[in-house]
Enzyme design. Structure first.
Site, mmCIF file in Angstrom:
data_model
loop_
_atom_site.group_PDB
_atom_site.id
_atom_site.type_symbol
_atom_site.label_atom_id
_atom_site.label_comp_id
_atom_site.label_asym_id
_atom_site.label_seq_id
_atom_site.Cartn_x
_atom_site.Cartn_y
_atom_site.Cartn_z
ATOM 1 N N CYS A 263 -0.567 9.414 0.212
ATOM 2 C CA CYS A 263 0.686 9.627 -0.642
ATOM 3 C C CYS A 263 0.282 9.240 -2.027
ATOM 4 O O CYS A 263 -0.464 8.408 -2.460
ATOM 5 C CB CYS A 263 1.651 8.392 -0.183
ATOM 6 S SG CYS A 263 3.362 8.274 -0.738
ATOM 7 N N CYS B 136 2.598 15.915 -3.663
ATOM 8 C CA CYS B 136 3.169 15.229 -2.578
ATOM 9 C C CYS B 136 2.884 15.619 -1.330
ATOM 10 O O CYS B 136 2.890 16.855 -1.021
ATOM 11 C CB CYS B 136 4.728 15.562 -2.827
ATOM 12 S SG CYS B 136 5.861 14.678 -1.617
#
Length: 229
Positions: free
Chosen positions: A83, A196
């Site tokens: 992440c 992302c």
């Protein structure tokens, strides 16, 4: 090979995608040749969007630190986290464990410099939270890279939310391609960075003429290198 702990769940599909890319990045003749992973899939980590963008939620830092400690206690010899935005809390994770933290941001910046050289303008396909938390700023500045952020942050966030909800539309895919083209052709970026891990799921559908690097691939390569060397 050394066991790598994966601090996952942000989001769940992105964690599974990392596992797939680690497998793809490690040629092996049979099962035993692949990298051992200890995956903690914990989707209940407090929202990074709520904490960093909206200012309404609790900090994910204590939960991330606790999960990292559990991975270490279970035998992980390094910690990886698929992440980008959660790397805003990397110092908290490092402080909580004694094993190495495999930094996706550092690995990505190294790959960008190797491919495009210092001074390159890089178009950021990322959550607005990554910009607001300045996740890439220090590493980019040290490497001489310039991040270029899209003016369509609300649309990017909507696409990210759609991926998390499992309801990506053709319009979402077209919007991501259009934003990528604007950053590349319109704003003179040498390459795009898929920054992302939800967008990593859509990246293979980007138009073939766009030049891009996916931070998830960079983390997968680092995991393999750590495990086998």
């Amino acid at each position: 090979m050394r066991l790598v702990g994966v601090l996952g769940g942000m989001g769940p599909d992105a964690t599974v995608l990392l596992m797939e890319r680690v497998i793809a990045a490690r040629p092996a003749a049979d099962d035993a040749g692949h990298v051992p992973l200890l995956v903690f899939q914990y989707p209940q980590v407090p929202s990074r969007i709520a904490a960093l963008i909206e200012g309404t939620g609790p900090s994910p830092a204590p939960v991330l630190a606790d999960l990292a400690q559990r991975l270490e206690a279970a035998g992980a010899e390094a910690i990886a986290m698929p992440c980008n935005t959660a790397h805003a809390y990397a110092p908290d994770i490092r402080a909580a464990v004694t094993v190495p933290f495999l930094d996706m941001i550092a690995e990505t910046v190294g790959a960008l410099v190797a491919k495009h050289g210092a001074g390159a303008r890089i178009g950021m396909l990322a959550s607005p939270a990554a910009r607001k938390a300045q996740v890439f700023d220090a590493a980019f500045a040290e490497a001489g890279l310039t991040p270029v952020w899209s003016a369509e942050e609300d649309r990017l966030l909507a696409i990210i939310r759609a991926v998390k909800a499992g309801r990506v539309s053709e319009d979402d895919r077209e919007s991501l391609a259009r934003i990528g083209r604007d950053l590349s052709a319109g704003q003179g970026c040498a390459a795009l960075l898929v920054a992302c891990t939800e967008l990593s799921i859509l990246a293979p559908d980007l138009p073939g003429d766009l030049v891009w690097t996916d931070s998830l691939d960079c983390l997968a390569a680092r995991i393999v290198a750590f495990s086998v060397n």
